[in-house]
Write a protein that holds these residues in place. Structure first.
Motif, PDB file in Angstrom:
ATOM      1  N   UNK A 159       0.815  -1.215   0.000  1.00  0.00           N
ATOM      2  CA  UNK A 159       0.000   0.000   0.000  1.00  0.00           C
ATOM      3  C   UNK A 159       0.851   1.269   0.000  1.00  0.00           C
ATOM      4  N   UNK A 160       2.173   1.105   0.028  1.00  0.00           N
ATOM      5  CA  UNK A 160       3.037   2.287  -0.075  1.00  0.00           C
ATOM      6  C   UNK A 160       3.038   2.734  -1.525  1.00  0.00           C
ATOM      7  N   UNK A 161       2.554   3.939  -1.777  1.00  0.00           N
ATOM      8  CA  UNK A 161       2.459   4.402  -3.163  1.00  0.00           C
ATOM      9  C   UNK A 161       3.787   4.957  -3.650  1.00  0.00           C
TER      10      UNK A 161
ATOM     11  N   UNK B 186       0.604   7.322   1.011  1.00  0.00           N
ATOM     12  CA  UNK B 186      -0.403   6.289   0.812  1.00  0.00           C
ATOM     13  C   UNK B 186      -1.695   6.936   0.343  1.00  0.00           C
TER      14      UNK B 186
END
Lengths: 160, 481
Positions: B425-427, B449
């Motif tokens: 979920x780390x963008x 995120x």
């Protein structure tokens, strides 16, 4: 982190930044000049005017002469199949890592000045933020845009 | 369910009521500005027209608002002048919140707020202002079924989630009270009050007030003014407490299959359901008061809009919970997160920077105050050691924890914030270092995120550690789940 590895942006970016810096300096020059005129007109202290003039000179020097080459030298990027990296900043250096499968879409952008020098920026969007690589030669920017779009899609399919 | 239907007529009242509430202050201002000396019937024209217009529009938009849904889509048609038809695929719906406001409760209906993909454009939100409770339930069930159909097209009939699920977390009345007491919401109320007063500046004679204030100040009135401000603050605090109590009364968290359902509220009941797959991270807040008693509050970062009425992407999971219970609650709700990870502290050489940082913007005001209000103003200088002390506390708290699939960052003091995010979920991840940081071999780590603009960061991590966190996200192909 790139640590000055990766590819640089176009050297003409210096010129473009000098021009934008010059335009900015003209605008702030007009404002500062107006203030100085008012001070002079209403018999304000002379030293205030000299301070204003000095500030304007420093500003113009920084934005037109000093900063652009540093900025160009510090901007680096690397685009690989699984991720892309961007490095930027003169006073503080920032390294950004974007996994390719988080990329949502890519823009190629071109303002009038960039267009004049056949340059373009690409902007990469994730669901959380936008990341820009400024001033690439237009062909390179378009290639990169296509490449990122393709890799982002491939990575996405892997993910699903 | 194929024929089109309208909302319950109470929707008109609810809608018009809300519009009118927003109009009260501007209308008052207009009236007061219009009738400087004597009051005549003409002053009522503008407000009456505005009110009549709102009511007519409310009725018209109710007539024009129709909705229906079938197995795949939710269709909404609305708009008085410009007709808008919108169709949202049910499996794209990310979250549903069901609210029973005061209006709705009078008619025994509920308000349903629906959150779908494409939210960044601000277009994929639908509010059904008044539908019956049974219909809301049916809609929820349809959404769940549509989702299951997509997820396990191969699997047989999806299990219908209908039996009651045990509550994972509840808040007793006493805890609601303590949560409200320690929430720090008073500042928000105070800000709202200031905003309200500045709106009224047209007809409150502030200048005369300030002149009065000055003469009172120079006389013996200082104590009165202090008392007045104190009572204003206390009042704001009281309002905040009541607000929070209404909000957090009968708070229950349940997990139904892959969805976390949070119900809460007293005058206005609300049920928020968040699919686990849409949770982007877990945030634990501990303000200094709660930390002292061993309590914390837990939020989840939700990849959508304002489901919970607070900031975008922020859904409160536990308003107040004993710190030692947090790990087990999260374990049941979101088993992928590991809250037991040990945090790595920042290197010793960052301490001085943490001590100096609060001072940067305290030094000049403090010295100015000390100089201008001699000799008692010298007390202002005490702020400086206090600032340094807070800096040390912040240094002690700041830290990070890395495991193979999760990153946790912790910072703050007055309000300690710990953010846990799963790798997928780390963008994007940012490491940065200013010239001063580089000299001390330190760097700042910041992750982004969903939703847009949500970030967590820690300043002055050891350069090498920052590089290893950076590499952690880089070498991700290996352990994609």
């Amino acid at each position: 982190m790139l640590h000055n590895g990766g590819r640089t942006i176009s050297e003409q970016a210096i010129l473009v930044w000098r021009l934008t810096g010059g335009i900015g300096a003209l605008v702030s020059g007009a404002i500062i000049g107006g203030i100085a005129f008012l001070i002079w007109r209403f018999d304000g202290p002379d030293w205030l005017i000299s301070i204003l003039a000095a500030a304007w000179l420093v500003e113009a020097f920084v934005w037109v002469v000093w900063l652009p080459p540093f900025r160009q030298k510090r901007w680096r990027y690397a685009i690989r199949e699984e991720e892309m990296e961007i490095q930027r900043g003169v006073w503080s250096t920032t390294w950004t890592l974007i996994p390719m499968n988080r990329v949502q879409y890519v823009d190629v952008r071109q303002g009038p000045l960039l267009k004049r020098y056949r340059l373009a920026s690409i902007v990469v969007f994730t669901a959380a933020a936008a990341h820009e690589i400024p001033a690439l030669p237009i062909e390179e920017a378009e290639d990169l845009c296509r490449l990122i779009a393709e890799w982002a899609k491939v990575a996405d399919e892997d993910d699903a | 369910m194929t024929h089109r239907r309208r909302l319950h007529p109470i929707a008109i009242l609810a809608g018009v009521g809300k519009e009118l509430k927003n109009m009260v202050v501007p209308l008052l201002v207009i009236m007061a500005a219009g009738s400087r000396n004597d009051f005549s019937w003409r002053d009522l024209i503008v407000p009456l027209v505005a009110v009549a217009y709102t009511i007519v529009m409310g009725i018209l938009s109710w007539i024009r608002f129709t909705y229906e849904w079938n197995e795949d889509n939710l269709l909404v048609e609305e708009g008085v002048f410009v007709r808008k038809r919108r169709s949202i695929p049910l499996e794209r719906i990310h979250g549903i919140s069901v609210t029973e406001g005061i209006w709705q409760r009078m008619a025994g209906v509920v308000q349903v707020h629906i959150e779908a993909a494409g939210d960044a454009l601000g277009e994929a939100e639908v509010t059904l202002r008044a539908i019956s409770r049974e219909e809301a339930l049916r809609l929820q069930r349809c959404v769940e079924q549509a989702k299951h159909k997509v997820e396990n097209a191969a699997r047989s009939e999806p299990p219908l989630a209908n039996r009651p699920h045990p509550a994972l977390f509840t808040l007793s009345m006493k805890e609601v009270w303590v949560a409200s007491l320690t929430s720090g919401g008073a500042l928000g109320v105070f800000a709202a009050l200031c905003a309200f007063l500045s709106q009224l500046s047209n007809f409150i004679p502030y200048e005369a007030l300030i002149r009065d204030l000055q003469s009172t100040w120079n006389g013996h009135g200082r104590w009165y003014i202090a008392l007045f401000i104190l009572s204003l603050l206390l009042g704001a605090y009281g309002v905040a407490i009541v607000q929070n109590m209404i909000r957090y009364a009968s708070f229950v968290v349940r997990k139904q299959e892959d969805t976390i359902v949070i119900t809460r509220g007293w005058l206005e009941r609300k049920a928020v359901s968040v699919p686990v797959a849409r949770v982007q991270g877990v945030v634990i807040h501990e303000n200094w008061l709660r930390r002292f008693f061993g309590y914390a509050s837990v939020s989840i970062i939700h990849a959508g809009g304002r489901l919970d009425g607070s900031g975008a992407g922020d859904v409160v999971l536990c308003p107040l919970v004993e710190k030692r219970r947090v790990a087990s609650i999260i374990q049941t709700c979101l088993p992928e997160y590991d809250l037991g990870v040990p945090f790595s502290p920042l290197p010793k050489r960052a301490k001085r920077r943490y001590m100096l940082r609060p001072l940067v913007w305290l030094v000049i005001p403090a010295i100015l105050a000390a100089y201008m209000e001699r000799p008692w103003g010298m007390a202002a200088l005490l702020v400086l050691p206090l600032g340094a002390w807070i800096g040390i506390r912040r240094f002690r708290i700041a830290g990070w924890a890395l495991s193979s699939r999760q990153l946790a960052l912790r910072r703050g003091w007055f309000r300690q914030t710990t953010t846990y995010v799963l790798k997928r979920y780390v963008q994007s991840l940012e490491a940065s270092a200013t010239w001063w940081q580089k000299r001390k071999r330190l760097a700042t780590i910041s992750i982004a995120v969903m939703p847009l603009g949500t970030r967590a960061r820690v300043v002055d991590v050891d350069e090498e550690d920052a590089a290893s966190i950076y590499r952690w996200l880089q070498g991700e192909k290996g352990d994609q789940t």
